[in-house]
Write an enzyme that holds these catalytic residues in place. Sequence first.
Site, PDB file in Angstrom:
ATOM      1  N   SER A 167       0.831  -1.172  -0.041  1.00 54.14           N
ATOM      2  CA  SER A 167      -0.077  -0.074  -0.095  1.00 54.14           C
ATOM      3  C   SER A 167       0.819   1.186  -0.305  1.00 54.14           C
ATOM      4  CB  SER A 167      -0.905   0.072   1.423  1.00 54.14           C
ATOM      5  OG  SER A 167      -0.189  -0.168   2.428  1.00 54.14           O
TER       6      SER A 167
ATOM      7  N   ASP B 295      -3.582   5.627  11.763  1.00 53.64           N
ATOM      8  CA  ASP B 295      -2.856   5.369  10.576  1.00 53.64           C
ATOM      9  C   ASP B 295      -1.641   6.400  10.741  1.00 53.64           C
ATOM     10  OD1 ASP B 295      -1.530   4.489   8.474  1.00 53.64           O
ATOM     11  OD2 ASP B 295      -3.152   4.561   7.039  1.00 53.64           O
TER      12      ASP B 295
ATOM     13  N   HIS C 179       0.704   5.245   6.597  1.00 56.61           N
ATOM     14  CA  HIS C 179       0.472   5.729   5.108  1.00 56.61           C
ATOM     15  C   HIS C 179       0.417   7.235   5.270  1.00 56.61           C
ATOM     16  CE1 HIS C 179      -1.217   1.714   5.132  1.00 56.61           C
ATOM     17  NE2 HIS C 179      -0.834   1.829   4.087  1.00 56.61           N
TER      18      HIS C 179
END
Length: 354
Positions: free
Chosen positions: A109, A332, A335
């Site tokens: 990702s 998160d 990311h």
Amino acid sequence: MRKQNFFIHLLLLVSMVMKAVKGKGTATELGECDLYSGTWVKDDEEYPLYRAATCPFIEREFRCEGNGRPDLFYTHYRWQPLACNLLRFNGQDFLEKVRGKSIMFVGDSLSRNQWQSLTCLLHSSVPTSNYTLDRVGDVSIFTFTEYNVKVMLDRNVYLVDVVREKIGRVLKLDSIEGSKLWNGIDMLIFNTWHWWSRRGPTQPWDYIQIGDNVLKDMDRLQAFEEALKTWAAWVDTNVDPTKVKVFFQGISPSHYNGSLWNEPSAKSCVRQTTPVAGSTYPGGLPREVAVLKNVLSTIKKPVTLLDITTLSLLRKDGHPSIYGFGGASGMDCSHWCLPGVPDTWNEILYNLII
């Protein structure tokens, strides 16, 4: 005629100096230097390089502003190397440089993060140019039809294969059948690490195999190294450097421990709104960086490392935190928001390919 030539050269020199002063000259104009050693500087005039509203296909987990993040400070920072300057990203120039070619990001990702960034950078530069977005198996394909340029993403979290067998899902450290998708691509940008430390329900394999040895588990750094060696052998065997450019994204860091940036009270990246000051990250580099660099040093074919770890470590403010896919219930710090840090990764990529 001599006077005319003199004034032309003088104007060119002044132009180069002005670019350098503004922080927009290239490394080649100012002499080669380390693009990855520098600091983040506030630039409200020319950054961000695009607005989230002009890139409607940003995925939800990276769309921090759309998910309610109240500050936009993280979008206004420019990476400034210590001894040179980066040329500001020019999407039209990039597309002309790669006209008729294919670019593929291969990885997890974090590769998707960089892929989304590049498609946004390019689309915002040519907003009226037609594009198509398709998916074939695990490969997403963004095509700028006017330029015949394909910007692709192959989701392949380990680079090596995970195969379902009678005993269960087996991570095969010396098998790389997925590489069939990489043949015929003009520019490849690889990445892996994010999934190597996963355990429990999110771990997508049951056993690890290397050679004839099938193991329930092993040291994850060692497994990472063995997989990189398999990938390196593929590069040396299959890549024709006269036709294909190969890059490795480097290790994208996480920010879950404030003591690593001298803020022990911070348990995560939430509410972080400014980068770490200076050019050195207090917590140092993660161990996997040395493993990656060691394997890259053994490859005979040219592979360029996008050595983005340190500059990304300094950006504790650039993650979605609670403004990502999971909303307030998620956290998160791995990311990156878009616009944001991955745009700089692609700006460096642009400077390297021109």
